[in-house]
Write an enzyme that holds these catalytic residues in place. Structure first.
Site, PDB file in Angstrom:
ATOM      1  N   GLU A  81       0.736  -1.130   0.037  1.00 50.80           N
ATOM      2  CA  GLU A  81       0.141  -0.091  -0.105  1.00 50.80           C
ATOM      3  C   GLU A  81       0.863   1.158  -0.028  1.00 50.80           C
ATOM      4  O   GLU A  81       0.269   2.296  -0.172  1.00 50.80           O
ATOM      5  CB  GLU A  81      -1.049   0.010   1.246  1.00 50.80           C
ATOM      6  N   GLU A 112       7.561 -21.811   8.043  1.00 55.05           N
ATOM      7  CA  GLU A 112       7.668 -20.905   9.033  1.00 55.05           C
ATOM      8  C   GLU A 112       8.630 -21.538  10.239  1.00 55.05           C
ATOM      9  O   GLU A 112       9.279 -20.804  10.964  1.00 55.05           O
ATOM     10  CB  GLU A 112       6.514 -20.430  10.144  1.00 55.05           C
TER      11      GLU A 112
END
Length: 272
Positions: A81, A112
């Site tokens: 963004e 992960e």
């Protein structure tokens, strides 16, 4: 100090399946209200990290977010963004998620748990000492994130973190840790809820404060935003009218010629 995962502690609410929709929504909302107060306690930590980021970016550095699962997705969202909001290059703020871009939509098994992959992911961007890397992990124990920050520390790269457990291994690893302790989740262990909200708010603060400090906002306006749709073009025209004495049509023409609110206003002012 003993490390306790408050994000994994049992919810203070019982028998959720027996609650009405009204009760569920009300209780979730009650828990969500506590998040900004938890963030308020961490403001000095956030300030210290933002100060580092601004200084490094003024030297030509970049900001990287690394995370897994929800935390990784939130980093990707915030990074993506920044270009449309502030008109910065797409590679100034970079979000990296364990498992690669495919993990944005679907979990990648065991991604992960790989403690060495984050550094390999970062080196693809030619990471260097002018950059800052923020590790995001609600638990504060994600190997992918901790391993990435450890490698950054070894290579003299500034490291920060966002965790929702005080005294976590991640916080101990980061040079500039941020601990936002939101407590047990409404659904036990569902850290996409309060912890995710806290991470999102902190990321908003970090990127927005950084970009303002770098001069990407004028007054309170996004004068460098990308004009990627009609709504934003119209917003840009209104901004121009608020800055200089021109009609809507004249402002639209200036914006079309110069491509940004800042350039349109600066061009007009340089002539008059």
């Amino acid at each position: 100090m003993t490390f306790t995962k408050t994000t994994e502690q049992s919810s203070k609410y019982e028998h959720l399946e027996k609650m009405s929709v009204t009760a569920l929504l009300s209780n979730i909302n009650q828990e969500d209200k506590t998040v900004p107060f938890a963030i308020e306690k961490a403001l000095p930590q956030i300030e210290s990290l933002v100060t580092q980021i601004v200084a490094k970016m003024k030297l030509g550095g970049r900001l990287f977010y690394i995370g897994a699962g929800t935390s990784g997705r939130l980093g990707v969202v915030d990074a993506s963004e920044c270009p449309p909001t502030f008109g910065v290059p797409f590679d100034l703020v970079v979000g990296i998620i364990a498992g690669g871009d495919a993990a944005i939509r679907r979990a990648v098994e065991n991604a992960e748990d790989n403690a060495t992959q984050a550094w390999r992911d970062l080196t693809e961007y030619n990471i260097n000492e002018n950059d800052v890397v923020i590790g995001i992990a609600a638990s504060g124990t994600t190997p992918y994130v901790i391993g990435g920050l450890q490698a950054c520390n070894e290579n003299n790269i500034v490291t920060g973190s966002i965790s929702c457990n005080a005294g976590s291994p991640l916080s101990e690893t980061a040079k500039f840790p941020i601990d936002v302790v939101v407590g047990p989740e409404f659904v036990t262990g569902s850290s996409r809820m309060k912890a995710g909200t806290a991470q999102k708010l902190v990321l908003n603060m970090i990127s927005t404060a950084t970009m303002i400090q770098l001069g990407k906002v004028k007054g309170n306006k996004m004068v460098d935003m990308q004009l990627s749709n009609r709504k934003l073009v119209d917003r840009g025209i209104i901004m121009i009218i608020g800055e200089i004495p021109v009609s809507y049509e004249e402002a639209a023409e200036l914006l079309n010629i110069h491509g940004s609110v800042r350039k349109a206003v600066d061009s007009y002012n340089s002539k008059y």
